[in-house]
Design a protein around this motif. Sequence first.
Motif, short mmCIF file in Angstrom:
data_model
loop_
_atom_site.label_atom_id
_atom_site.label_comp_id
_atom_site.label_asym_id
_atom_site.label_seq_id
_atom_site.Cartn_x
_atom_site.Cartn_y
_atom_site.Cartn_z
N ARG A 302 117.45 58.38 -14.21
CA ARG A 302 118.27 59.44 -14.80
C ARG A 302 118.94 60.28 -13.71
N GLU A 306 123.05 60.47 -12.83
CA GLU A 306 123.79 61.74 -12.83
C GLU A 306 124.52 61.96 -11.51
N SER A 312 126.63 62.97 -17.59
CA SER A 312 125.93 64.13 -18.13
C SER A 312 124.45 63.78 -18.27
N SER A 313 123.61 64.80 -18.34
CA SER A 313 122.17 64.55 -18.50
C SER A 313 121.91 63.81 -19.81
N TYR A 314 122.72 64.11 -20.85
CA TYR A 314 122.53 63.44 -22.14
C TYR A 314 122.83 61.94 -22.01
N ASP A 315 123.98 61.59 -21.43
CA ASP A 315 124.34 60.17 -21.29
C ASP A 315 123.35 59.44 -20.39
N ASP A 317 120.26 60.12 -20.00
CA ASP A 317 119.02 59.93 -20.76
C ASP A 317 119.15 58.77 -21.74
N VAL A 318 120.29 58.70 -22.45
CA VAL A 318 120.51 57.61 -23.41
C VAL A 318 120.47 56.26 -22.72
N GLN A 321 116.86 54.74 -21.50
CA GLN A 321 115.75 54.65 -22.44
C GLN A 321 114.92 53.39 -22.21
N ASN A 345 130.62 56.37 -21.82
CA ASN A 345 131.08 56.79 -23.15
C ASN A 345 131.21 55.62 -24.10
N ALA A 348 127.54 54.07 -24.73
CA ALA A 348 126.64 54.93 -25.50
C ALA A 348 127.17 55.23 -26.89
N ASN A 349 128.46 55.53 -27.00
CA ASN A 349 129.00 55.98 -28.28
C ASN A 349 129.54 54.86 -29.16
#
Length: 477
Positions: A302, A306, A312-315, A317-318, A321, A345, A348-349
Amino acid sequence: MSWEVVIGLEVHVQINTATKAFCGCSTAFGSEPNSQTCPVCLGMPGQLPVLNSEAVDKTILTGLAINAHINLESRFDRKNYFYPDLPKGYQISQFAIPLVEGGYLDIPAKDGGEKRIGITRIHMEEDAGKSMHEGLDGVSHIDLNRSGVPLMEIVSEPDMRSADEAVAYLKQLHQLIVFLGVSGANMEMGQFRCDANVSVHRPGTPFGTRAELKNLNSFRFIKQAIEYEVNRQIELIEDGGKVVQETRLFDSTTGESRSMRGKEEAHDYRYFPDPDLPPLRVSQQDVDAIRAGMPELPGQLRQRFETEYGLSSYDADVLTQTRELACWYESLVAAHPADPKRCANWMANELLGRLKEAGCEIEQSPVSAARLAGLLDRIADNTISGKIAKDVLDAMMASDASADAIIESKGLKQVSDSGEIDAIILAVMEENPDQVTGYRGGKDRLFGFFVGQVMKASRGKANPALVNERLLELLKG
């Protein structure tokens, strides 16, 4: 006056070896009942256990990952109790000297920082069989396929103060176990099971009497069970009663727990060294070799994602996993190195969303990293817009065609010629004179209306950035 909650967790993790802890029987899940047994795991007289060295190595690996101390000499003990699915009448475990002692995991804290949860020990043991209570005739059936399957029991310190912290710790531990490859940790298959010790007390007073919640096998039920137990104990004490030390079973259908039995202490199991197994000795060289082969851990990944890729910390983290997700992402970046954020992006999205709908993991993705990179290349060079790219990705999910082939066959190339776009804009303005007058009279919000109309007229093919640029110029009048 407030109450403080104290929670400690004992997690049983099935080690993913092909054979059992002390014999050569298969550990495969879902076979016919009692088809994976032998005289050793059935507890026949005179049968001698032989330790599975792979299970030892994976327990050491887990210990190193939590910064624990590895005992170069440990011992197996017999934990004696009677239950129909325990054919020997005892379970081979480690009591006095476990293989792993100490360690910790850091979990997210409410203030945005981290909270350290201590880990007391990890010891090796064998699983029991499975009792199945079916039908209305009161008959129980025993399946001993699971008997002898290798387990790690990971025992935390009583450092958690809420059900949310307990779940956060379990999720961190679950991710770590899967990342290391020491277990599939499938909770539905019983490969990751949790017992929770829960007590309450007034701040500043000694810890209260704890009750144990047994065999919790989902994060949602663990949270429900702990919250129910906390409320039960508080209500009991406030009504003048006393919490008794006991083991309780949580019923997920009613959301309540019931007493199962009085909580046993170590002396109730009459532990003694297993006379059929010598002390387990590992060398420091063995430990160092396991440490050298340790994969990059989730927290390290992670942080690297970054800093190295600007995520981002969110991306980050995703995409960390699982090891498979992280490797897939790095393969995508290698194929489309110009824009790691765009890679994140879209993976993940867009891709993971479609895979979730299809019930697939990243390893089963019909679109490879190289093919997705080809699509991102076409966005980057303005061949297609991001909106059209989503349609192209849908087509890629359903076929083996490349992004280029789909764009060509469907005529999806983006219009980036300013002359063509000017013609479309002028036609839209001619069709909407009132809106043109309103915009020029100060109604700036109408700009979005014109963007939408131009994109509609171009069937989504117009370059959005160029549309905005030319509209600003032409609407001036």
